[in-house]
Design a protein around this motif. Structure first.
Motif, mmCIF file in Angstrom:
data_model
loop_
_atom_site.group_PDB
_atom_site.id
_atom_site.type_symbol
_atom_site.label_atom_id
_atom_site.label_comp_id
_atom_site.label_asym_id
_atom_site.label_seq_id
_atom_site.Cartn_x
_atom_site.Cartn_y
_atom_site.Cartn_z
ATOM 1 N N MET A 254 53.560 36.647 103.977
ATOM 2 C CA MET A 254 52.472 37.487 104.500
ATOM 3 C C MET A 254 51.189 36.679 104.642
ATOM 4 S SD MET A 254 52.468 40.581 105.483
ATOM 5 C CE MET A 254 51.248 41.434 106.418
ATOM 6 N N ILE B 121 51.874 50.084 115.811
ATOM 7 C CA ILE B 121 53.069 49.235 115.950
ATOM 8 C C ILE B 121 53.574 48.797 114.583
ATOM 9 C CG2 ILE B 121 53.917 47.019 116.799
ATOM 10 C CD1 ILE B 121 51.702 47.290 119.023
ATOM 11 N N ARG B 122 52.648 48.311 113.775
ATOM 12 C CA ARG B 122 53.060 47.807 112.465
ATOM 13 C C ARG B 122 53.668 48.920 111.612
ATOM 14 N NH1 ARG B 122 51.348 42.671 111.108
ATOM 15 N NH2 ARG B 122 49.879 41.737 112.582
ATOM 16 N N ARG B 123 53.056 50.104 111.719
ATOM 17 C CA ARG B 123 53.597 51.221 110.940
ATOM 18 C C ARG B 123 55.009 51.546 111.436
ATOM 19 N NH1 ARG B 123 52.650 53.990 107.227
ATOM 20 N NH2 ARG B 123 51.390 55.800 107.664
ATOM 21 N N ALA B 124 55.195 51.517 112.745
ATOM 22 C CA ALA B 124 56.519 51.815 113.291
ATOM 23 C C ALA B 124 57.531 50.768 112.847
ATOM 24 C CB ALA B 124 56.450 51.867 114.807
ATOM 25 N N MET B 125 57.060 49.525 112.669
ATOM 26 C CA MET B 125 57.962 48.442 112.287
ATOM 27 C C MET B 125 58.224 48.401 110.786
ATOM 28 S SD MET B 125 58.589 46.926 115.132
ATOM 29 C CE MET B 125 58.109 47.960 116.509
ATOM 30 N N GLY B 126 57.531 49.264 110.044
ATOM 31 C CA GLY B 126 57.845 49.340 108.619
ATOM 32 C C GLY B 126 56.731 48.948 107.670
ATOM 33 N N ALA B 127 55.484 48.800 108.178
ATOM 34 C CA ALA B 127 54.373 48.512 107.278
ATOM 35 C C ALA B 127 53.972 49.789 106.546
ATOM 36 C CB ALA B 127 53.183 47.979 108.061
ATOM 37 N N THR B 128 53.641 49.666 105.267
ATOM 38 C CA THR B 128 53.132 50.826 104.531
ATOM 39 C C THR B 128 51.617 50.907 104.743
ATOM 40 O OG1 THR B 128 52.775 49.486 102.587
ATOM 41 C CG2 THR B 128 54.886 50.607 102.741
ATOM 42 N N LYS B 129 51.053 52.061 104.410
ATOM 43 C CA LYS B 129 49.599 52.213 104.488
ATOM 44 C C LYS B 129 48.910 51.147 103.641
ATOM 45 C CE LYS B 129 49.618 57.207 104.960
ATOM 46 N NZ LYS B 129 49.396 58.475 104.246
ATOM 47 N N ASN B 130 49.413 51.038 102.421
ATOM 48 C CA ASN B 130 48.832 50.078 101.500
ATOM 49 C C ASN B 130 48.943 48.657 102.011
ATOM 50 O OD1 ASN B 130 47.462 50.407 99.169
ATOM 51 N ND2 ASN B 130 49.237 51.277 98.088
ATOM 52 N N LEU C 207 49.143 47.649 105.055
ATOM 53 C CA LEU C 207 48.208 47.433 106.155
ATOM 54 C C LEU C 207 46.796 47.250 105.643
ATOM 55 C CD1 LEU C 207 48.882 49.763 109.190
ATOM 56 C CD2 LEU C 207 48.861 47.285 109.070
ATOM 57 N N GLN D 263 46.523 43.930 104.342
ATOM 58 C CA GLN D 263 46.551 42.913 105.396
ATOM 59 C C GLN D 263 45.150 42.724 105.991
ATOM 60 O OE1 GLN D 263 48.885 43.654 108.996
ATOM 61 N NE2 GLN D 263 47.469 42.227 109.970
ATOM 62 N N HIS E 292 47.431 58.097 111.442
ATOM 63 C CA HIS E 292 48.819 58.491 111.656
ATOM 64 C C HIS E 292 49.425 57.603 112.737
ATOM 65 C CE1 HIS E 292 52.209 61.137 111.635
ATOM 66 N NE2 HIS E 292 51.668 61.739 110.592
ATOM 67 N N PRO E 293 50.631 57.060 112.530
ATOM 68 C CA PRO E 293 51.171 56.082 113.481
ATOM 69 C C PRO E 293 51.252 56.610 114.909
ATOM 70 C CG PRO E 293 52.798 56.664 111.785
ATOM 71 C CD PRO E 293 51.486 57.197 111.350
#
Ligand SMILES: Nc1ncnc2c1ncn2[C@@H]1O[C@H](COP(=O)(O)OP(=O)(O)OP(=O)(O)O)[C@@H](O)[C@H]1O
Ligand SMILES: [Mg+2]
Lengths: 221, 395
Positions: free
Chosen positions: B1, B302-311, B313, B316, B387-388
């Motif tokens: 990361m 996009i990142r949320r759709a790809m599997g990133a959590t709120k935390n 992100l 990041q 919200h994604p």
């Protein structure tokens, strides 16, 4: 595999309430290739977002692989999306600050995959869509068809059981569109991937197992 | 990361360079101000070396300049003061007294080294009047007037500057012509007569010779309860004994207060300016982060759709800021660290020790990281909460 029961989606803005989906009931089997058609604004993208757990229905149930998600934490939901679902968006949605290969690696970044393994899987996925020679390019340096294929590579890189594709051929000419369609068909046949695809193109829809028509948020048969 | 974060920053060099520069210049200003404040604070907390409480300073001026007459009058005054129970102790002295405006300096040589210490002419009772702290040897006494080499008591700063580790008690010092001039009989701690905020300076004490053709000053240590009534009575008596002298009395605690104010005002002004500047930097950072993150809504989706959590992100985005901040701080610390490495301002008149610079660098780094952390935390959190589906829709 994907089971939707009595799904309703209402968007409320300051001025109006839109009923984007109305009493949707769907059961999609494992390995099925389903297409969704309907006029613009009838709720196709909304339906796909709900299937992909990106959006919550106003009422109704979503079940995937027998799981329902009401009690899922954000972390569990993220993990489920990452493992099970690959998205291809209507407008590509690549990250412009990342090169092609880095974009494709994205789903693997949120898994425990070493960076060398990520690189390897991403190049394989790019090879499958015929873009092995564009790995270091940035999205802004690609044509629409190329961007769409990058988006497909990104959707398949993590070998999800389900791919949700929102008009994957919509912005492409017929040659390019057929190429993309072939990639999806192959994926469905060879890897048994369940695919739900939104399209405006009857001929594309004919190639799938089942066609679902939407009109004004409701299913029509 | 971390590699990914670096990639994100690197691919957006243009957007991030402004932020980098802003942090760079904030650090430099903060470093300068904190160096100054730590420097002053450190000086303030050095031993003052004397007690200023209940001291009255009497400046005396004589119209005549006959040393003998002056000595006689001084004797008469001393006899009178000795009888007053309100006075604990008193000493005649030269005019370069604590919190005053005059200084007297001379040159001392030793083994080829030269220094310019302050020198004070006092009486034996001066030690008691100011509660000076003797560290080695003895204090001055009445018989010292008869000695050949003038006995002196030096302070620890002079010891350090001119003699280092040498044993100096009974050491004789020569004047320019090579004749014996002084003999060191004792060492005091400090005598920061310019006040708390002035750096410790080299200095020494000798007895006031009887042959002076001016009266000098008188330091009086007063009983805590003695007040205006006693002052009036004393002044009346003094005027009677020395009719053609003029007396001017001031209280050391008052002089100290006004001296402190003189130094505190610029410090407070500087701190206010610096605080205002930092606030602006914080606001600027906050604004940049807000707009950055708003421009990146689709990416969030996009990142949320790809599997990133709120935390994930959230961290990041914070990680990106912290990394830019770190690059900036590495760069600015490289410049700042030249000051201690080259020992800039480490000599007269500033004496900024190396550790002050290092502490200032450390403090500045902490503050900058703190500001960046706070300013990036809230926009990042807000963004991660998106919200994604909404985030993706906003492209
Ligand atoms: N975030 C939102 N807020 C309010 N209304 C929305 C939102 N997203 C979609 N809608 C409305 O919901 C309806 C369905 O939108 P959706 O994007 O699902 O249509 P679509 O079938 O995908 O259309 P297209 O073929 O043009 O992509 C539309 O009327 C749209 O205006
Ligand atoms: Mg749509």
């Amino acid at each position: 595999m994907i089971k939707l029961s009595q799904i309703e989606k209402v968007y409320t803005t300051k001025t109006i309430e839109t009923l984007a989906l109305n009493n949707i009931n769907l059961d999609i089997m494992k390995g099925e290739f389903v297409s969704i058609m309907g006029p613009s604004g009838c709720g196709k993208s909304t339906l796909l977002n709900i299937m992909g757990l990106l959006d919550d229905p106003s009422t109704g149930q979503v079940e995937i692989n027998g799981e329902s998600f009401a009690r899922f934490s954000d972390k569990q939901l993220a993990k489920f999306r990452n493992n099970t679902i690959g998205f291809i968006f209507q407008s590509y949605h690549l990250i412009n600050d990342l090169s092609v290969i880095d974009n494709v690696e994205l789903p693997l970044l949120y898994r425990n995959v070493s960076s060398s393994e990520r690189r390897k899987l991403a190049s394989e996925a790019l090879e499958k869509v015929g873009l092995a020679n564009r790995m270091k390019h940035f999205p802004s340096q690609l044509s629409g068809g190329q961007k769409q294929r990058v988006a497909i590579a990104r959707a398949i890189v993590g070998r999800p059981q389900i791919i949700l594709a929102d008009e994957p051929t919509g912005n492409l000419d017929s040659v390019m569109g057929n190429e993309v369609m072939d990639i999806l068909l192959k994926l469905n046949e060879q890897e048994d991937t369940t695919i739900v695809m939104v399209t405006h193109d009857e001929s594309m829809a004919q190639k799938t197992h089942r066609l679902i028509r939407l009109f004004d948020g409701s299913q029509v048969n | 990361m971390i590699k990914h974060i670096f990639l994100m920053i690197w691919n957006q060099k243009g957007r991030n360079i402004g932020l980098l520069l802003e942090i760079f210049f904030s650090f430099i200003v903060l470093f300068a101000v904190s160096t100054y404040i730590i420097y002053q604070y450190n000086i303030y907390h050095q031993n003052l070396g004397f007690n200023y409480e209940n001291i009255w300073m009497l400046q005396m001026d004589a119209r005549e300049s006959n040393a003998k007459e002056i000595a006689q009058t001084k004797d008469q005054i001393a006899r009178y003061l000795k009888q007053q129970t309100e006075i604990q102790s008193f000493s005649y002295s030269s005019n370069n007294m604590p919190y005053g405006s005059s200084t007297s300096m001379t040159v001392l040589n030793h083994n080829g080294k030269e220094t310019n210490p302050d020198y004070f002419q006092v009486e034996p009772s001066f030690l008691e009047t100011f509660q000076l702290e003797l560290m080695e040897g003895r204090w001055l006494k009445e018989d010292d007037k008869a000695a050949n080499a003038i006995p002196i008591v030096i302070n620890s700063e002079l010891k350090k500057e001119l003699f280092e580790d040498e044993d100096v008690i009974n050491l004789e010092l020569l004047d320019d012509e090579g004749n014996t001039e002084f003999k060191i009989v004792g060492i005091l701690d400090q005598f920061k007569f310019q006040g708390e905020f002035s750096p410790a300076r080299a200095g020494f004490f000798r007895l006031m010779p009887d042959s002076l053709n001016y009266p000098g000053s008188m330091m009086l240590k007063i009983q805590p309860n003695a007040g205006a009534a006693f002052e009036a009575k004393m002044m009346k008596q003094l005027n009677k004994m020395a009719g053609n002298w003029s007396f001017n009395i001031s209280y050391m605690e008052e002089s100290r207060k006004s001296r402190l104010r003189e130094t505190q005002v610029p410090i407070i002004v500087l701190m206010t300016i610096c605080g205002f500047l930092l606030f602006n930097v914080a606001l600027g950072l906050f604004g940049i982060l807000w707009s950055n993150i708003n421009k990146r809504k689709a990416e969030i989706g996009i990142r949320r759709a790809m599997g990133a959590t709120k935390n994930g992100l959230n961290w990041q985005f914070i990680g990106e800021m912290m990394m830019i901040c770190t690059f900036s701080l590495v760069l600015s610390t490289f410049f700042a660290i030249q000051l201690p490495l080259l020992k800039v301002f480490s000599g007269p008149p500033f004496f900024i020790s190396v550790w002050i610079y290092f502490l200032a660098i450390f403090v500045s780094i902490l503050i900058i990281y703190g500001i960046v952390l706070i300013c990036s935390y809230f926009p990042s959190r807000q963004a991660a909460q998106l919200h994604p589906a909404v985030a993706l829709h906003e492209e």
